[in-house]
Design a protein around this motif. Structure first.
Motif, PDB file in Angstrom:
ATOM      1  N   LEU A   1     -62.293 -26.810  15.257  1.00  0.00           N
ATOM      2  CA  LEU A   1     -62.193 -28.165  14.785  1.00  0.00           C
ATOM      3  C   LEU A   1     -61.598 -27.823  13.257  1.00  0.00           C
ATOM      4  O   LEU A   1     -60.835 -28.724  12.817  1.00  0.00           O
ATOM      5  N   TRP A   2     -61.955 -26.912  12.581  1.00  0.00           N
ATOM      6  CA  TRP A   2     -61.183 -26.390  11.514  1.00  0.00           C
ATOM      7  C   TRP A   2     -59.590 -26.434  11.588  1.00  0.00           C
ATOM      8  O   TRP A   2     -59.029 -27.040  10.818  1.00  0.00           O
TER       9      TRP A   2
ATOM     10  N   ASP B   1     -65.813 -24.203   3.647  1.00  0.00           N
ATOM     11  CA  ASP B   1     -65.824 -25.499   2.941  1.00  0.00           C
ATOM     12  C   ASP B   1     -65.928 -26.930   3.848  1.00  0.00           C
ATOM     13  O   ASP B   1     -66.013 -28.031   3.423  1.00  0.00           O
ATOM     14  N   PHE B   2     -65.472 -26.736   5.077  1.00  0.00           N
ATOM     15  CA  PHE B   2     -65.231 -27.690   5.894  1.00  0.00           C
ATOM     16  C   PHE B   2     -66.519 -27.803   6.833  1.00  0.00           C
ATOM     17  O   PHE B   2     -67.245 -27.028   7.275  1.00  0.00           O
ATOM     18  N   CYS B   3     -66.785 -29.373   6.735  1.00  0.00           N
ATOM     19  CA  CYS B   3     -68.188 -29.683   7.535  1.00  0.00           C
ATOM     20  C   CYS B   3     -67.565 -30.777   8.663  1.00  0.00           C
ATOM     21  O   CYS B   3     -67.615 -31.701   8.744  1.00  0.00           O
TER      22      CYS B   3
ATOM     23  N   LYS C   1     -61.002 -34.475  17.900  1.00  0.00           N
ATOM     24  CA  LYS C   1     -61.372 -34.438  19.428  1.00  0.00           C
ATOM     25  C   LYS C   1     -62.090 -35.479  19.607  1.00  0.00           C
ATOM     26  O   LYS C   1     -63.105 -36.136  18.905  1.00  0.00           O
ATOM     27  N   SER C   2     -61.984 -36.017  21.067  1.00  0.00           N
ATOM     28  CA  SER C   2     -62.932 -36.928  21.426  1.00  0.00           C
ATOM     29  C   SER C   2     -63.237 -36.632  23.054  1.00  0.00           C
ATOM     30  O   SER C   2     -62.574 -35.944  23.672  1.00  0.00           O
ATOM     31  N   GLU C   3     -64.256 -37.293  23.318  1.00  0.00           N
ATOM     32  CA  GLU C   3     -64.774 -37.152  24.905  1.00  0.00           C
ATOM     33  C   GLU C   3     -64.894 -38.787  25.140  1.00  0.00           C
ATOM     34  O   GLU C   3     -65.937 -39.432  24.800  1.00  0.00           O
TER      35      GLU C   3
ATOM     36  N   PHE D   1     -65.202 -35.313  13.949  1.00  0.00           N
ATOM     37  CA  PHE D   1     -64.237 -35.516  12.784  1.00  0.00           C
ATOM     38  C   PHE D   1     -64.895 -34.329  11.857  1.00  0.00           C
ATOM     39  O   PHE D   1     -65.881 -33.585  12.056  1.00  0.00           O
ATOM     40  N   GLY D   2     -64.336 -34.341  10.437  1.00  0.00           N
ATOM     41  CA  GLY D   2     -64.677 -33.506   9.533  1.00  0.00           C
ATOM     42  C   GLY D   2     -64.597 -33.938   8.014  1.00  0.00           C
ATOM     43  O   GLY D   2     -63.842 -34.833   7.967  1.00  0.00           O
ATOM     44  N   ALA D   3     -64.950 -33.110   7.260  1.00  0.00           N
ATOM     45  CA  ALA D   3     -64.975 -33.695   5.795  1.00  0.00           C
ATOM     46  C   ALA D   3     -65.438 -32.183   4.929  1.00  0.00           C
ATOM     47  O   ALA D   3     -66.002 -31.501   5.489  1.00  0.00           O
TER      48      ALA D   3
END
Length: 135
Positions: free
Chosen positions: A94-95, A111-113, A38-40, A47-49
């Protein structure tokens, strides 16, 4: 917004991945490609990891980072800080976005950050013109 920022926002809206550089354990840069969730405008990127990834460990130790993205000969380099998303509703959103974009549900939402990058300085090379803005 200035014309460069409008163009940068358009480029980012079309980008699926961006280049993220965080500060590694040894103090040097560690770069990787991350999926933009996602962006603004041009200056906030989500983002995620995986929680156990080096990316997450680096950012926990030092939230300073840089993100780059481009289209053709136009390129944008952002410098700023990363924070961890804590809002439960946004984390879930976001997940789901990550699962959609990666075509995978191999990582559980626990487990998603998810992370949020906010720009403090932007350098644009757009239409053969260099400009830098501080926020």
């Amino acid at each position: 917004m200035k014309p460069e920022e409008i163009i940068a926002a358009r480029i980012l809206s079309c980008a699926n991945e961006v280049f993220l550089s965080s500060v590694g354990e040894s103090g040097g840069p560690r770069s990787s490609i991350v999926t933009k969730l996602k962006s603004e405008d041009h200056n906030v990127i989500y983002f995620g990891a995986p929680l156990n990834s080096r990316k997450v460990q680096n950012i926990k130790s030092n939230p300073n980072a840089s993100i780059c993205y481009y289209n053709g000969s136009d390129s944008i380099t952002l410098v700023g800080k990363v924070e961890f998303v804590t809002d439960p509703s946004l984390k879930k959103q976001l997940w789901y976005e990550w699962c959609n974009k990666s075509n995978s549900m191999t990582m559980s939402e626990y487990d998603f950050c998810p992370m949020k990058f906010t720009t403090t300085e932007a350098t644009f090379w757009i239409r053969n013109k260099l400009s830098t803005f501080t926020y």
